[in-house]
Design a protein around this motif. Structure first.
Motif, PDB file in Angstrom:
ATOM      1  N   GLU A   8      30.689 -53.481 -13.465  1.00  0.00           N
ATOM      2  CA  GLU A   8      31.842 -52.586 -13.345  1.00  0.00           C
ATOM      3  C   GLU A   8      31.544 -51.445 -12.374  1.00  0.00           C
ATOM      4  O   GLU A   8      32.377 -51.104 -11.520  1.00  0.00           O
ATOM      5  N   PHE A   9      30.342 -50.883 -12.483  1.00  0.00           N
ATOM      6  CA  PHE A   9      29.966 -49.785 -11.589  1.00  0.00           C
ATOM      7  C   PHE A   9      29.869 -50.267 -10.144  1.00  0.00           C
ATOM      8  O   PHE A   9      30.345 -49.600  -9.226  1.00  0.00           O
ATOM      9  N   ASP A  10      29.267 -51.433  -9.950  1.00  0.00           N
ATOM     10  CA  ASP A  10      29.135 -51.977  -8.591  1.00  0.00           C
ATOM     11  C   ASP A  10      30.499 -52.235  -7.961  1.00  0.00           C
ATOM     12  O   ASP A  10      30.695 -51.965  -6.771  1.00  0.00           O
ATOM     13  N   GLN A  11      31.439 -52.741  -8.739  1.00  0.00           N
ATOM     14  CA  GLN A  11      32.784 -52.988  -8.213  1.00  0.00           C
ATOM     15  C   GLN A  11      33.469 -51.675  -7.824  1.00  0.00           C
ATOM     16  O   GLN A  11      34.143 -51.596  -6.797  1.00  0.00           O
ATOM     17  N   ALA A  12      33.287 -50.640  -8.637  1.00  0.00           N
ATOM     18  CA  ALA A  12      33.861 -49.326  -8.318  1.00  0.00           C
ATOM     19  C   ALA A  12      33.201 -48.742  -7.070  1.00  0.00           C
ATOM     20  O   ALA A  12      33.869 -48.145  -6.221  1.00  0.00           O
ATOM     21  N   LEU A  13      31.903 -48.941  -6.934  1.00  0.00           N
ATOM     22  CA  LEU A  13      31.177 -48.463  -5.762  1.00  0.00           C
ATOM     23  C   LEU A  13      31.669 -49.164  -4.496  1.00  0.00           C
ATOM     24  O   LEU A  13      31.932 -48.521  -3.474  1.00  0.00           O
ATOM     25  N   LEU A  14      31.850 -50.468  -4.565  1.00  0.00           N
ATOM     26  CA  LEU A  14      32.382 -51.211  -3.416  1.00  0.00           C
ATOM     27  C   LEU A  14      33.801 -50.773  -3.082  1.00  0.00           C
ATOM     28  O   LEU A  14      34.153 -50.665  -1.899  1.00  0.00           O
ATOM     29  N   ALA A  15      34.601 -50.486  -4.083  1.00  0.00           N
ATOM     30  CA  ALA A  15      35.972 -50.020  -3.839  1.00  0.00           C
ATOM     31  C   ALA A  15      35.956 -48.683  -3.102  1.00  0.00           C
ATOM     32  O   ALA A  15      36.784 -48.454  -2.210  1.00  0.00           O
ATOM     33  N   GLN A  16      35.019 -47.806  -3.453  1.00  0.00           N
ATOM     34  CA  GLN A  16      34.911 -46.519  -2.772  1.00  0.00           C
ATOM     35  C   GLN A  16      34.482 -46.702  -1.316  1.00  0.00           C
ATOM     36  O   GLN A  16      34.992 -46.018  -0.419  1.00  0.00           O
ATOM     37  N   ILE A  17      33.573 -47.613  -1.072  1.00  0.00           N
ATOM     38  CA  ILE A  17      33.130 -47.884   0.299  1.00  0.00           C
ATOM     39  C   ILE A  17      34.289 -48.453   1.119  1.00  0.00           C
ATOM     40  O   ILE A  17      34.513 -48.040   2.257  1.00  0.00           O
ATOM     41  N   ARG A  18      35.051 -49.363   0.525  1.00  0.00           N
ATOM     42  CA  ARG A  18      36.223 -49.931   1.215  1.00  0.00           C
ATOM     43  C   ARG A  18      37.281 -48.867   1.488  1.00  0.00           C
ATOM     44  O   ARG A  18      38.011 -48.958   2.466  1.00  0.00           O
ATOM     45  N   ALA A  19      37.349 -47.850   0.630  1.00  0.00           N
ATOM     46  CA  ALA A  19      38.346 -46.785   0.786  1.00  0.00           C
ATOM     47  C   ALA A  19      37.912 -45.722   1.799  1.00  0.00           C
ATOM     48  O   ALA A  19      38.658 -44.785   2.052  1.00  0.00           O
ATOM     49  N   GLY A  20      36.715 -45.863   2.354  1.00  0.00           N
ATOM     50  CA  GLY A  20      36.285 -44.938   3.384  1.00  0.00           C
ATOM     51  C   GLY A  20      35.269 -43.902   2.949  1.00  0.00           C
ATOM     52  O   GLY A  20      34.832 -43.091   3.754  1.00  0.00           O
ATOM     53  N   ARG A  21      34.875 -43.911   1.688  1.00  0.00           N
ATOM     54  CA  ARG A  21      33.807 -43.006   1.233  1.00  0.00           C
ATOM     55  C   ARG A  21      32.493 -43.748   1.448  1.00  0.00           C
ATOM     56  O   ARG A  21      32.093 -44.559   0.618  1.00  0.00           O
ATOM     57  N   THR A  22      31.847 -43.476   2.570  1.00  0.00           N
ATOM     58  CA  THR A  22      30.716 -44.302   2.980  1.00  0.00           C
ATOM     59  C   THR A  22      29.379 -43.588   3.041  1.00  0.00           C
ATOM     60  O   THR A  22      28.369 -44.208   3.318  1.00  0.00           O
ATOM     61  N   THR A  23      29.358 -42.287   2.788  1.00  0.00           N
ATOM     62  CA  THR A  23      28.088 -41.563   2.762  1.00  0.00           C
ATOM     63  C   THR A  23      27.770 -41.151   1.334  1.00  0.00           C
ATOM     64  O   THR A  23      28.654 -41.083   0.479  1.00  0.00           O
ATOM     65  N   MET A  24      26.509 -40.858   1.086  1.00  0.00           N
ATOM     66  CA  MET A  24      26.103 -40.442  -0.258  1.00  0.00           C
ATOM     67  C   MET A  24      26.838 -39.176  -0.662  1.00  0.00           C
ATOM     68  O   MET A  24      27.251 -39.035  -1.810  1.00  0.00           O
ATOM     69  N   ARG A  25      27.023 -38.265   0.268  1.00  0.00           N
ATOM     70  CA  ARG A  25      27.727 -37.013  -0.033  1.00  0.00           C
ATOM     71  C   ARG A  25      29.157 -37.310  -0.503  1.00  0.00           C
ATOM     72  O   ARG A  25      29.657 -36.697  -1.435  1.00  0.00           O
ATOM     73  N   GLN A  26      29.824 -38.259   0.142  1.00  0.00           N
ATOM     74  CA  GLN A  26      31.197 -38.600  -0.241  1.00  0.00           C
ATOM     75  C   GLN A  26      31.235 -39.374  -1.560  1.00  0.00           C
ATOM     76  O   GLN A  26      32.162 -39.218  -2.345  1.00  0.00           O
ATOM     77  N   LEU A  27      30.237 -40.209  -1.785  1.00  0.00           N
ATOM     78  CA  LEU A  27      30.212 -41.007  -3.012  1.00  0.00           C
ATOM     79  C   LEU A  27      29.868 -40.165  -4.233  1.00  0.00           C
ATOM     80  O   LEU A  27      30.337 -40.434  -5.332  1.00  0.00           O
ATOM     81  N   ASP A  28      29.050 -39.143  -4.042  1.00  0.00           N
ATOM     82  CA  ASP A  28      28.622 -38.295  -5.157  1.00  0.00           C
ATOM     83  C   ASP A  28      29.545 -37.084  -5.293  1.00  0.00           C
ATOM     84  O   ASP A  28      29.119 -35.934  -5.243  1.00  0.00           O
ATOM     85  N   THR A  29      30.824 -37.334  -5.466  1.00  0.00           N
ATOM     86  CA  THR A  29      31.802 -36.275  -5.711  1.00  0.00           C
ATOM     87  C   THR A  29      32.624 -36.642  -6.936  1.00  0.00           C
ATOM     88  O   THR A  29      32.690 -37.810  -7.321  1.00  0.00           O
ATOM     89  N   ASP A  30      33.244 -35.640  -7.520  1.00  0.00           N
ATOM     90  CA  ASP A  30      34.126 -35.913  -8.657  1.00  0.00           C
ATOM     91  C   ASP A  30      35.321 -36.753  -8.228  1.00  0.00           C
ATOM     92  O   ASP A  30      35.857 -37.532  -9.004  1.00  0.00           O
ATOM     93  N   ALA A  31      35.739 -36.606  -6.973  1.00  0.00           N
ATOM     94  CA  ALA A  31      36.910 -37.339  -6.479  1.00  0.00           C
ATOM     95  C   ALA A  31      36.672 -38.846  -6.465  1.00  0.00           C
ATOM     96  O   ALA A  31      37.606 -39.623  -6.653  1.00  0.00           O
ATOM     97  N   SER A  32      35.445 -39.265  -6.250  1.00  0.00           N
ATOM     98  CA  SER A  32      35.171 -40.702  -6.200  1.00  0.00           C
ATOM     99  C   SER A  32      35.215 -41.334  -7.594  1.00  0.00           C
ATOM    100  O   SER A  32      35.447 -42.526  -7.717  1.00  0.00           O
ATOM    101  N   GLY A  33      34.965 -40.538  -8.625  1.00  0.00           N
ATOM    102  CA  GLY A  33      34.957 -41.064  -9.994  1.00  0.00           C
ATOM    103  C   GLY A  33      33.670 -41.768 -10.375  1.00  0.00           C
ATOM    104  O   GLY A  33      33.514 -42.211 -11.508  1.00  0.00           O
ATOM    105  N   LEU A  34      32.734 -41.881  -9.443  1.00  0.00           N
ATOM    106  CA  LEU A  34      31.496 -42.600  -9.744  1.00  0.00           C
ATOM    107  C   LEU A  34      30.586 -41.842 -10.695  1.00  0.00           C
ATOM    108  O   LEU A  34      29.856 -42.457 -11.467  1.00  0.00           O
ATOM    109  N   ARG A  35      30.627 -40.524 -10.657  1.00  0.00           N
ATOM    110  CA  ARG A  35      29.797 -39.745 -11.587  1.00  0.00           C
ATOM    111  C   ARG A  35      30.140 -40.074 -13.034  1.00  0.00           C
ATOM    112  O   ARG A  35      29.255 -40.249 -13.867  1.00  0.00           O
TER     113      ARG A  35
END
Length: 81
Positions: A8-35
């Protein structure tokens, strides 16, 4: 096939990358929901100390890279083609 607790986490991570959040700084935000998704994965075992959510994100990026799903182009994470 064995159940993968990270699926589930990997699928959410791939969805974020597809949506344009491609750096660690962008992925590690509350907006990404990954936290929020990473919190249940922060505890490894009963006797181990929990790890912070950014470390879980980084470990999953590396695991997806190792499986050939994504790659790092020097600036950002992208899907492997």
């Amino acid at each position: 096939m064995q159940f993968d607790k990270f699926n589930e986490f990997d699928q959410a991570l791939l969805a974020q990358i597809r949506a344009g959040r491609t750096t660690m700084r962008q992925l590690d935000t509350d907006a990404s929901g990954l936290r929020n998704l990473a919190w249940p994965l922060c505890t490894r075992g009963l006797l181990s100390r929990p790890v912070p959510p950014p470390r879980v994100i980084d470990e999953r990026l590396r695991a997806l890279q190792k499986r050939g799903v994504i790659r790092f182009n020097g600036k950002a994470w992208v899907e492997a083609t």
